[in-house]
Design a protein around this motif. Structure first.
Motif, PDB file in Angstrom:
ATOM      1  N   LYS A 115     -15.680   4.441 -23.741  1.00  0.00           N
ATOM      2  CA  LYS A 115     -15.408   5.014 -22.710  1.00  0.00           C
ATOM      3  C   LYS A 115     -15.701   2.949 -21.628  1.00  0.00           C
ATOM      4  CE  LYS A 115     -16.012   7.430 -18.734  1.00  0.00           C
ATOM      5  NZ  LYS A 115     -16.473   6.961 -17.774  1.00  0.00           N
ATOM      6  N   ARG A 118     -13.825   0.448 -21.466  1.00  0.00           N
ATOM      7  CA  ARG A 118     -12.440   0.495 -21.043  1.00  0.00           C
ATOM      8  C   ARG A 118     -13.005   0.068 -19.536  1.00  0.00           C
ATOM      9  NH1 ARG A 118      -7.604   3.803 -20.949  1.00  0.00           N
ATOM     10  NH2 ARG A 118      -7.480   3.487 -22.715  1.00  0.00           N
ATOM     11  N   ILE A 156     -11.007   9.604 -24.545  1.00  0.00           N
ATOM     12  CA  ILE A 156     -11.964   8.705 -22.742  1.00  0.00           C
ATOM     13  C   ILE A 156     -12.312  10.868 -22.517  1.00  0.00           C
ATOM     14  CG2 ILE A 156     -12.452   7.142 -21.766  1.00  0.00           C
ATOM     15  CD1 ILE A 156     -11.898   5.785 -23.832  1.00  0.00           C
TER      16      ILE A 156
END
Length: 287
Positions: A115, A118, A156
């Motif tokens: 995450k 990301r 995620i």
């Protein structure tokens, strides 16, 4: 609380769409107020977040993995849009996995690093941590456990927050700029089995009234047992519910559903089970 959920969704959406810089505190506050959050609640969340971060980072500095995980998990639940919080929480879980080989910590660290990347693709620490986890997984664990960890790292998770402080990760799959809610993933596998305390049922019933129990499910919940009822505190509110001591180490709390609380043999940890899954339970002395 709808206002809090709206704020977190919006903050995450904006952060995902603008990964070259973090949202400032003023920008986050403006988003929160536009989402309907009261300024007092915002200030309270900020204070709780900084307290958890300070304690967690100090524990991490001294390689106290267990306490670091406990504090930084709560910080991450309060600020799932902050890359620095995600990275520190991932480091704590990675350290805990390195010390204990607990598969849940490895999966959690992997999710957090994923995450983090990301939100900020150039985050070197997250890339290094994730590479280390995967390298060790290939070297030391092939089989079902390792495959499970690799599959878990593909998703995620995103936490939804409430005023009390913590919302559990509802496994939000993020595909900017849309956020889609999927099924929540339990923190403890259903196969987990632990020995029960070496107490009689009567001794255990007395013991729980001297302790405080907490877990992070859809909310952060604090439980204190009293004669005839349990005091259930979350989101700044208090409820009282009947409970039954089923056996040494096992309690059922009767609410809109029956919740199962289990205390393990070491009397310092346990699990809390609802119809959404099973979660880690922390045991501490009652103030």
């Amino acid at each position: 609380m709808d206002e809090l959920q709206n704020f977190l969704r919006k903050a995450l959406e904006i952060q995902l769409g603008c990964s070259e810089k973090d949202l400032t505190q003023d920008e986050l506050k403006a988003i929160a107020l536009r989402a309907g959050l009261a300024e007092d609640d915002w200030n309270r969340i900020c204070s709780e977040l900084e307290a958890h971060l300070t304690r967690g980072r100090n524990f991490l500095r001294f390689k106290n993995a267990g306490d670091a995980v406990r504090e930084l998990d709560q910080a991450e639940m309060l600020a799932p849009y902050r890359v620095d919080v995600l990275a520190d929480c991932a480091r704590a879980h990675q350290l805990h996995w390195e010390e204990t080989s607990a598969p849940n910590s490895k999966e959690r660290a992997t999710d957090l690093y994923e995450k983090c990347l990301r939100l900020e693709p150039h985050h070197a620490e997250a890339a290094e941590g994730l590479s280390s986890l995967r390298s060790r997984g290939r070297r030391f664990g092939s089989g079902k456990g390792a495959r499970k960890g690799i599959l878990a790292s593909a998703s995620i998770a995103v936490l939804l927050l409430t005023v009390a402080g913590v919302v559990a990760w509802n496994g939000l799959t993020v595909d900017p700029p849309r956020i889609t809610v999927t099924e929540e993933r339990p923190l403890i596998g259903s196969e987990t089995v632990e020995s029960v305390p070496n107490l009689t049922k009567e001794e255990f019933a007395d013991w729980i009234m001297a302790k405080e129990f907490s877990f992070a499910g859809m909310l952060v919940v604090k439980l204190t047992f009293e004669e005839g009822h349990v005091r259930w505190e979350s989101a700044g509110r208090i409820w009282r519910h009947p409970y039954t001591v089923d056996s040494p180490g096992r309690v059922t709390i009767h609410r809109d559903q029956d919740f199962k609380l289990a205390v393990y043999e070491d009397l310092r940890r346990g699990s809390f089970e609802s119809n959404r899954g099973k979660y880690f339970l922390t045991v501490s002395d009652r103030n």
